[in-house]
Enzyme design. Structure first.
Site, PDB file in Angstrom:
ATOM      1  N   GLU A 144       0.806  -1.229   0.000  1.00 35.34           N
ATOM      2  CA  GLU A 144       0.000   0.000   0.000  1.00 35.34           C
ATOM      3  C   GLU A 144       0.835   1.274   0.000  1.00 35.34           C
ATOM      4  O   GLU A 144       0.734   2.089   0.933  1.00 35.34           O
ATOM      5  CB  GLU A 144      -0.943   0.013   1.201  1.00 35.34           C
ATOM      6  CG  GLU A 144      -1.943  -1.118   1.218  1.00 35.34           C
ATOM      7  CD  GLU A 144      -2.938  -1.020   2.353  1.00 35.34           C
ATOM      8  OE1 GLU A 144      -4.038  -1.580   2.219  1.00 35.34           O
ATOM      9  OE2 GLU A 144      -2.620  -0.386   3.392  1.00 35.34           O
TER      10      GLU A 144
ATOM     11  N   GLU B  36      -5.828  -8.353   0.275  1.00 37.72           N
ATOM     12  CA  GLU B  36      -6.550  -8.090   1.536  1.00 37.72           C
ATOM     13  C   GLU B  36      -8.006  -7.819   1.213  1.00 37.72           C
ATOM     14  O   GLU B  36      -8.315  -7.085   0.283  1.00 37.72           O
ATOM     15  CB  GLU B  36      -5.988  -6.866   2.290  1.00 37.72           C
ATOM     16  CG  GLU B  36      -4.616  -7.038   2.882  1.00 37.72           C
ATOM     17  CD  GLU B  36      -4.152  -5.777   3.619  1.00 37.72           C
ATOM     18  OE1 GLU B  36      -5.010  -4.981   4.079  1.00 37.72           O
ATOM     19  OE2 GLU B  36      -2.932  -5.573   3.721  1.00 37.72           O
TER      20      GLU B  36
END
Length: 470
Positions: free
Chosen positions: A160, A374
């Protein structure tokens, strides 16, 4: 690399390992932050769920739950504890033990090289804004690649980059706790160089393994289709998506993105031609895509630049409390759909965003292999006297999102695997331990950190069993 579809769950080093100073590990910026006065909660990841001492148990439970893959991250500070390039053998040995357990239980490791927890000595020199960070990262990665090689079939450079840079330098709730768009852009650029230089080291070894990056949000979208709304979507994608994915997949930035950033008054003197050349020749093999909610935006009419996130400290769990906000003057600001349900943290629950995200990635980047790295639901879990949690809300969330994820696969997305966040309850950064995501409950009041599978663990096991033919 295994061709079978991968069904698993995910963790991150600082969030689950504990043992923060064990066996020669050096401090990370999160150790620094959590042990400082900046951490007003007093809550740390010093022990967390103590994965460091529960590797065998946790991997066995994953296998018993039908999972065949485990996403985890390596702590840079365990491998290179000090700013001297001296490798800590005990750090490597710990991850060898994790990989041993993966092999024992038939679980494919998917390993991230940095998941927010930079070493303190990098943080002290400016963190992601330190001009030498990419060379230091490449050295660390080369140590990992040479030691583990093809024992790890899937490597991820950075988890991320968008959210990491955003929390560090826009919201300022993650170390170094700044609000500085110039530093945000510098951090963003350095992360792209980090990925490219790490991939260059990876390619030198001619491994059979693959390497990718994990993106933390989906494409921007809007409730209206007008020129002004389309511009807001474009600028939000510049801010959240394109600066990561274009260089990582295409090997270059969109010139219009560069022009727009310059027009905002950002000094881009840190951009180097030699870096851009390295990016051009060192692109990723696969994309990891985290999916939680959509990025809904509208034109910025307020003229305000502002950023907020939902944290335990400013959220009462009522689903009407503070919600995430992004706004850049003249570019875009967050929008809200009053017809969409919010979770208890003020975040939209919009399962169709999973389909839209994956299809948009295919539209823009073609047939690149994608892993949903995720997808999960943070809850205020309540356990019974035996520690069992009937988390029907989490099950509903996962079922609805998986419907759209598998629909995207059916409609042509090159989807290779799926990971629930998270394997077990863990430290949720500055949300501490209130916000639980795990398929397995961890009793933080128990010195042994007792594990108890939740209802969702058994639901996921059954779901996997019913989808073995993918």
């Amino acid at each position: 690399m295994a061709e079978k579809f991968l069904w698993g769950s995910a963790t991150a080093a600082y969030q689950c390992e504990g043992a923060w100073d064990a066996d020669g590990k050096g401090p990370s910026i999160w150790d620094q932050f959590c042990h400082s006065e900046k951490n007003t909660t007093g809550i740390t990841g010093n022990v967390s769920c103590d994965f460091y001492h529960h590797v065998e148990e946790d991997l066995r439970m994953m296998a018993e739950g039908g999972q065949n893959t485990f996403r985890f991250s390596i702590s840079w500070s365990r491998i290179l504890p000090k700013n001297d390039h001296v490798v800590n053998p005990a750090g490597l040995a710990f991850y060898d033990r994790v990989l041993d357990a993966c092999e024992k239980y038939g679980i494919v490791p998917n390993v991230t090289l940095i998941h927010y927890d930079l070493p303190d000595y990098i943080g002290d020199q400016g963190g992601w804004c330190y001009p030498g960070v990419a060379d230091e990262f490449a050295y660390y990665c080369s140590v990992v690649f040479k030691h583990f090689g093809d024992r790890i079939p899937l490597y991820v450079t950075i988890n991320e980059p968008n959210h990491n840079a955003y929390c560090d330098y826009c919201v300022g709730n993650y170390p170094p706790n700044e609000t500085n768009l110039q530093h945000y852009c510098q951090c963003a650029y350095n992360m792209a160089v980090c990925t490219a230089k790490a991939i260059r080291e990876f390619r030198k070894l001619n491994l059979k393994a693959q390497i990718g990056v994990v993106q933390g949000c989906g494409p921007a979208t809007a409730l209206q289709d007008t020129p002004e709304y389309r511009d807001a979507v474009k600028y939000c994608n510049y801010f959240c998506n394109d600066w990561i994915l274009d260089p990582a997949i295409k090997g270059a930035y969109d010139p219009e993105l560069i022009a727009a950033v310059k027009a905002k008054g950002i000094d881009l003197s840190f951009v180097k031609e030699e870096d851009l050349e390295i990016m051009k020749h060192n692109t990723i093999d696969f994309l990891g895509q985290n999916i939680y909610s959509r990025m809904l935006v509208k034109p910025n009419t307020s003229g305000i630049t502002a950023f907020t996130v939902n944290n335990a400290g400013n959220n009462d769990g009522s689903a009407s409390a503070a919600r995430e906000t992004r706004a850049i003057a003249g570019w875009f600001e967050s929008d809200r759909d009053p017809n969409t349900k919010l979770n208890h943290w003020g975040r939209e629950i919009f399962p169709q965003c999973a389909y839209n995200t994956l299809m948009e990635r295919k539209r823009r980047y073609g047939d690149i292999p994608i892993y949903v790295t995720e997808n999960g639901h943070g809850c205020y879990d309540v356990a019974d006297e035996n520690g069992y949690v009937e988390d029907d809300e989490r099950i509903e969330f996962l079922r609805n999102y998986l419907h759209y994820i598998l629909k995207a696969k059916q409609d042509g997305v090159n989807l290779k695997g799926y990971y629930v966040w998270s394997t077990m309850d863990l430290y949720s950064w500055i949300n501490g331990y209130k916000k639980r995501y795990g398929l397995v409950r961890v009793d933080y009041d128990d010195p042994q950190r007792k594990r108890t599978p939740k209802k969702s663990y058994f639901w996921y096991k059954q779901f996997i069993a019913e989808h073995q033919d993918l």
